[in-house]
Design an enzyme around this catalytic site. Structure first.
Site, mmCIF file in Angstrom:
data_model
loop_
_atom_site.group_PDB
_atom_site.id
_atom_site.type_symbol
_atom_site.label_atom_id
_atom_site.label_comp_id
_atom_site.label_asym_id
_atom_site.label_seq_id
_atom_site.Cartn_x
_atom_site.Cartn_y
_atom_site.Cartn_z
ATOM 1 N N TYR A 197 5.905 4.116 -9.792
ATOM 2 C CA TYR A 197 4.885 4.791 -10.603
ATOM 3 C C TYR A 197 3.673 5.041 -9.711
ATOM 4 O O TYR A 197 2.547 4.622 -10.001
ATOM 5 C CB TYR A 197 4.510 3.958 -11.831
ATOM 6 N N HIS A 207 0.651 6.409 -7.366
ATOM 7 C CA HIS A 207 -0.561 7.214 -7.496
ATOM 8 C C HIS A 207 -1.197 7.346 -6.118
ATOM 9 O O HIS A 207 -0.644 6.871 -5.116
ATOM 10 C CB HIS A 207 -1.517 6.582 -8.509
ATOM 11 N N HIS A 243 -1.283 4.336 -3.777
ATOM 12 C CA HIS A 243 -0.072 4.076 -2.990
ATOM 13 C C HIS A 243 0.038 5.045 -1.815
ATOM 14 O O HIS A 243 0.439 4.663 -0.716
ATOM 15 C CB HIS A 243 1.179 4.238 -3.864
ATOM 16 N N GLN A 276 8.007 -11.800 -10.591
ATOM 17 C CA GLN A 276 6.560 -11.997 -10.641
ATOM 18 C C GLN A 276 6.004 -11.791 -12.048
ATOM 19 O O GLN A 276 4.798 -11.865 -12.262
ATOM 20 C CB GLN A 276 5.847 -11.112 -9.620
ATOM 21 N N GLY A 304 -2.319 -3.151 -0.317
ATOM 22 C CA GLY A 304 -3.613 -2.674 -0.786
ATOM 23 C C GLY A 304 -4.564 -3.838 -1.021
ATOM 24 O O GLY A 304 -4.175 -4.882 -1.536
ATOM 25 N N LYS A 305 -5.816 -3.627 -0.661
ATOM 26 C CA LYS A 305 -6.820 -4.662 -0.895
ATOM 27 C C LYS A 305 -7.247 -4.722 -2.359
ATOM 28 O O LYS A 305 -7.976 -5.622 -2.752
ATOM 29 C CB LYS A 305 -8.022 -4.448 0.029
ATOM 30 N N ASP A 337 -5.196 -5.517 -4.654
ATOM 31 C CA ASP A 337 -4.581 -6.809 -4.955
ATOM 32 C C ASP A 337 -5.019 -7.773 -3.853
ATOM 33 O O ASP A 337 -4.248 -8.139 -2.982
ATOM 34 C CB ASP A 337 -3.067 -6.660 -5.008
ATOM 35 N N GLN A 373 -3.278 -11.167 -3.382
ATOM 36 C CA GLN A 373 -1.926 -10.900 -2.885
ATOM 37 C C GLN A 373 -1.952 -10.614 -1.390
ATOM 38 O O GLN A 373 -1.144 -11.140 -0.622
ATOM 39 C CB GLN A 373 -1.330 -9.714 -3.642
ATOM 40 N N SER A 383 -4.627 2.316 -10.537
ATOM 41 C CA SER A 383 -3.621 1.318 -10.919
ATOM 42 C C SER A 383 -2.558 1.984 -11.762
ATOM 43 O O SER A 383 -2.857 2.877 -12.563
ATOM 44 C CB SER A 383 -4.277 0.200 -11.726
#
Lengths: 311, 311
Positions: A38, A40, A43, A69, A176-177, A179, A182, A214
């Protein structure tokens, strides 16, 4: 950017590894962007970072909604997906060589609980003793922030990322920062387990109005979406205040919580932590990140802002 | 066997990985034998299995006493070592290409507990938040047998093996079936985390009198050593009985415990479990393994025997 180019779609683990090893044998750096699909612009910015990480480079995007998760109570079943759309977007970048989209990456075993977990891969103790039961845990970093309200989340993330690393054997991986926790967990895992992989942390992409991109934004009503702008706005205000000398974390934190609460959001957490260790600080006198998780209706959003008052 | 040949000694992670990648680029299979040193014929049989696993093959033996699999109360400080002797033995096989013997493989961090742990790598919660904190856990298999009395042991084993796998990137890894639970845990970990590594389980090597070879045997007094023969003797008797039709596990187990206790051993456990899942069985009607851990004086020994009444 090159012209549109169809990435090769790979479903099988062994085929993926063979593909990757061929690229390495050709002298290419293999760069991977793990996603749950999905896609965007956020990404696609990770894809650009992967493409820019080396030359020559082979870029692999993984699309896999990782069941381990999600807790059984969470939104695995309604996690949005649009594989055809994702492929179109990736093709349009002109820099993606392969998309790895496997059917299921977990051995579910033959025990009773395998069927009862509703798709999520939960902890074992299943009778047959042949299901997935190996978990990678970054034990301190996984606990705070999102880990507090989502206890299996980072265990699932670290484990699936380990699996993808072992299948694809990349030289570079981009996260990605947005997250933030993570990203820091993956960096620590790579260091602690000696993965031969360079981790790139890519900046948050935002909509024109400041909302962090997101896949979950699609679930926001127009009113909720408007309210959700309060996250970024309060974070930017906090940074401005800190750079002007207001470095008292309790004060900053209270202000953000108040702003979010006044817009009708239910705050999960607002935390001010040191950037690498994610340990709480009382004053902003080291590089920190303010991390926020808050509910707008049924949608839980996260966002963050890095602050370094020394720079 | 070829004539004596000095293996290359490698101390550095990056050098090890580079060495391994060069061998792979030359078309060789890389086979690794992880050990904690103080090598005996049992280890050398693992080396032979590695050498026989492919052609052409490059054999790496790792010698590293892994601090994270010892609890603070355990025998890390007195674990025997003889690096020069180990090198001589490995050279005499004529088939070992490299010995990987790194100084320390864990980031100890700058927190207070790093210094206080006496060499062992314990769980974190240390103040600075920059020490090793990533652990690989095979959550069900790690619990029974040796895991019951040594709660951090298999966490330490799975983690160091993951690190060694990521540093050496082998195609094949050889483990001894003497450490039966360890071997099964590594097999499960490799499956669950998608390591591209074939695991070979190598049969137990025994002294002429039947005692399973172990680096810890050196700590036995002559009297204790004599008593320790009761382990293998009772296991062989149990198999003989099972093959004759006495498949009642409670009866078999009680007999072994009785024999060991009568020789003055303190039994840690005697368990009869299914070979792959290590789940308890009541009758020997599937392939099982009887696993024993028992103390002779201050030395804890383990041994096991596989039984398949169908063969």
């Amino acid at each position: 950017m090159a012209a549109a180019r169809e990435p090769e779609v790979i479903r099988d683990k062994a085929a993926m590894r063979a593909w990757s090893r061929r690229r390495r044998a050709e002298g290419k750096t293999v760069a991977v962007v793990p996603t749950m699909g999905y896609l965007h612009q956020g990404h696609l910015s990770l894809v650009s970072a992967a493409a820019a990480s080396a030359d020559p480079v082979a870029v692999v995007v993984t699309i896999y909604v990782n069941p381990s998760q999600f807790a059984p109570t969470e939104d695995l079943a309604i996690y949005p997906s649009d594989f055809a759309g994702d492929l179109r977007k990736l093709a349009s970048t002109g820099v993606v060589d392969a998309v790895f989209s496997p059917p299921d990456l977990y051995d579910r075993g033959t025990g009773r609980r395998a069927a009862a977990s509703g798709g999520a891969v939960s902890c074992l103790e299943e009778e047959a003793g042949d299901g997935h039961e190996t978990w990678v845990r970054v034990e301190r970093l996984e606990k705070g922030l999102c880990g507090a309200s989502r206890p299996v989340f980072f265990r699932g993330v670290a484990t699936i990322v380990s699996k993808l690393f072992n299948i694809i054997e990349p030289d570079v991986a981009v996260f990605g920062k947005k997250d933030y926790q993570q990203w820091r967990i993956i960096c620590r895992m790579v260091r602690d387990l000696d993965f031969a992989i360079e981790i790139i942390g890519s900046e948050i992409m935002r909509e024109a109005d400041g909302l962090a991109m997101s896949s979950r934004n699609v679930h926001l009503s127009p009113v909720e979406r408007e309210k959700a702008l309060s996250i970024n706005r309060s974070l930017v205000d906090a940074r401005t205040a800190a750079l002007k000398g207001n470095t008292d974390c309790e004060q900053i934190r209270n202000k953000i919580v108040q702003t979010l609460t006044e817009t009708g959001s239910q705050v999960d957490y607002v935390e001010i932590v040191e950037q690498e260790s994610l340990i709480h600080v009382e004053r902003i006198d080291v590089p920190v990140v303010i991390c926020v998780a808050a509910w707008f209706g049924k949608v839980r959003l996260i966002d963050n802002i890095e602050i370094d008052t020394r720079s």
